[in-house]
Scaffold this active site. Sequence first.
Site, mmCIF file in Angstrom:
data_model
loop_
_atom_site.group_PDB
_atom_site.id
_atom_site.type_symbol
_atom_site.label_atom_id
_atom_site.label_comp_id
_atom_site.label_asym_id
_atom_site.label_seq_id
_atom_site.Cartn_x
_atom_site.Cartn_y
_atom_site.Cartn_z
ATOM 1 N N CYS A 34 -2.925 4.315 5.628
ATOM 2 C CA CYS A 34 -2.111 4.537 6.683
ATOM 3 C C CYS A 34 -2.558 5.177 7.708
ATOM 4 C CB CYS A 34 -0.682 4.801 5.798
ATOM 5 S SG CYS A 34 -1.250 6.133 4.883
ATOM 6 N N HIS A 50 2.765 11.017 8.178
ATOM 7 C CA HIS A 50 1.659 12.278 9.026
ATOM 8 C C HIS A 50 1.812 12.305 11.032
ATOM 9 C CE1 HIS A 50 -0.122 11.064 4.758
ATOM 10 N NE2 HIS A 50 0.108 9.353 5.067
HETATM 11 P P1 NAD Z 1 1.969 3.723 -6.702
HETATM 12 O O1 NAD Z 1 1.492 4.760 -7.731
HETATM 13 O O2 NAD Z 1 3.265 4.052 -5.809
HETATM 14 O O3 NAD Z 1 2.301 2.865 -6.813
HETATM 15 C C1 NAD Z 1 0.664 1.930 -8.009
HETATM 16 C C2 NAD Z 1 2.011 0.707 -9.260
HETATM 17 O O4 NAD Z 1 0.286 0.424 -9.474
HETATM 18 C C3 NAD Z 1 1.915 1.326 -10.077
HETATM 19 O O5 NAD Z 1 3.750 0.870 -10.421
HETATM 20 C C4 NAD Z 1 2.135 1.591 -10.914
HETATM 21 O O6 NAD Z 1 2.510 1.560 -12.413
HETATM 22 C C5 NAD Z 1 0.658 0.849 -11.171
HETATM 23 N N1 NAD Z 1 -0.256 0.828 -12.141
HETATM 24 C C6 NAD Z 1 -0.862 1.383 -11.954
HETATM 25 N N2 NAD Z 1 -2.262 1.447 -12.779
HETATM 26 C C7 NAD Z 1 -2.325 0.145 -13.287
HETATM 27 C C8 NAD Z 1 -3.179 -1.111 -13.341
HETATM 28 N N3 NAD Z 1 -4.450 -0.826 -13.626
HETATM 29 N N4 NAD Z 1 -2.700 -2.512 -13.729
HETATM 30 C C9 NAD Z 1 -1.446 -2.942 -12.494
HETATM 31 N N5 NAD Z 1 -0.731 -1.915 -12.203
HETATM 32 C C10 NAD Z 1 -1.554 -0.449 -11.917
HETATM 33 O O7 NAD Z 1 0.779 3.672 -5.232
HETATM 34 P P2 NAD Z 1 0.727 3.727 -4.421
HETATM 35 O O8 NAD Z 1 1.302 4.124 -2.890
HETATM 36 O O9 NAD Z 1 2.005 2.510 -3.680
HETATM 37 O O10 NAD Z 1 -0.393 3.351 -3.898
HETATM 38 C C11 NAD Z 1 -1.334 1.764 -3.886
HETATM 39 C C12 NAD Z 1 -2.686 1.995 -3.269
HETATM 40 O O11 NAD Z 1 -1.749 1.586 -1.415
HETATM 41 C C13 NAD Z 1 -3.319 2.892 -3.223
HETATM 42 O O12 NAD Z 1 -4.817 2.225 -3.149
HETATM 43 C C14 NAD Z 1 -3.660 3.164 -1.684
HETATM 44 O O13 NAD Z 1 -4.070 4.392 -1.632
HETATM 45 C C15 NAD Z 1 -2.389 2.742 -1.260
HETATM 46 N N6 NAD Z 1 -1.776 3.382 0.067
HETATM 47 C C16 NAD Z 1 -0.842 4.496 -0.243
HETATM 48 C C17 NAD Z 1 0.090 5.094 0.385
HETATM 49 C C18 NAD Z 1 0.571 6.004 0.734
HETATM 50 O O14 NAD Z 1 1.228 6.053 1.589
HETATM 51 N N7 NAD Z 1 1.556 5.559 -0.523
HETATM 52 C C19 NAD Z 1 -0.138 4.483 2.186
HETATM 53 C C20 NAD Z 1 -0.946 3.271 2.628
HETATM 54 C C21 NAD Z 1 -1.607 2.716 1.139
#
Ligand code: NAD
Length: 337
Positions: free
Chosen positions: A141, A220
Amino acid sequence: MKNIGINGYGTIGKRVADAVSAQDDMKILGVTKRSPDFEAKNAVEKGYDLYISVPEREKDFEEAGIEVSGTADELFEKLDLVVDCTPGGVGAQNMNDIYKKIGLKAIFEGGEDHDAIGSSFNAESNYDANLGKDYVRVVSCNTTGLCRTLKPIRDISGIKKVRAVMVRRGADPNDAKRGPINGIVPSTTVPSHHGPDVQTIIEDMNVMTMALIVPTTLMHMHNIMVELEDDITTDNVIDAFENAYRVLPLDPSLKIGSTAEIMEYAKNLGRSRSDMYEIPVWKESINVTDGELFYMQAVHQESDVVPENVDAIRAMLELEEDGEKSILKTNKVMGIL
Ligand code: NAD
């Protein structure tokens, strides 16, 4: 119509699922969940076929009354592309253990390392470089926010050097495990990872970042200083931001003085989950003095990368050769200002 799956239906995954569903050239064939919680229930209620990542837990889903369509492996076999939105580090493991073995194209998110995936994506900066690629990372992000505004500046004036202070939210709003939060946490490694991450997209950008984490969950904020090559004015920069596809200059007349008010503005727009896909920039903060540009922008961490994922799908599946056309199509469907 291409068949897309979401592995990891969390903060990013559920938003990408909805954005993909809204397009006319791709559809969601299924999403995966590990446990039968309210997010799993909501996914099924929305009409998504739910596949389970841990097959042994099928009984738990049954007991919770949540309909399951199969295992994650069964879903992967049916897809043209999977968007892996699992927590950082899991995606790269999935690439090697699962996707490469079955020849499935995959998008990863900003929690993965560039080197582990091999290619990074930001629609306006490097759509072409990702055409037809099998494995692509949509940058984080914060990196997305930096690329969105640095690219248009570079288009109107060369950039000698960028310095940015990243003020990062402590946790996402739903992240009860990280709270309550108090204190300011400096990332004492300088540069923070954000500057080098921008260089995975815009290779020759001289950019240095420092970061700190503060007790807020909404957005942010970036304070950015740019040494310019050319003699441009504040108005030139405002025009460039007005013309950029996913940047939203905030007029002082709106009296939006904080990230709290930006998110309220997003709520008033009536968007799904009150998301703010654009990068809002405070117009009055934009200031060119002695060849240096200063500005302040905010980043809705939960949603700015969502339209980028849609464009990355189009590039990788070669649904659209022209990045600009893809951006415009995605923007129109998602109501991006
Ligand atoms: P999150 O924790 O909200 O969601 C992750 C999901 O994946 C959850 O539903 C979890 O149960 C599931 N999960 C965990 N391990 C798993 C596995 N082995 N197999 C299948 N599913 C699994 O995380 P998020 O915030 O959505 O982040 C996901 C990605 O996006 C990360 O790489 C993060 O760095 C990136 N990201 C996050 C944000 C943010 O601010 N939340 C912003 C941009 C990018």
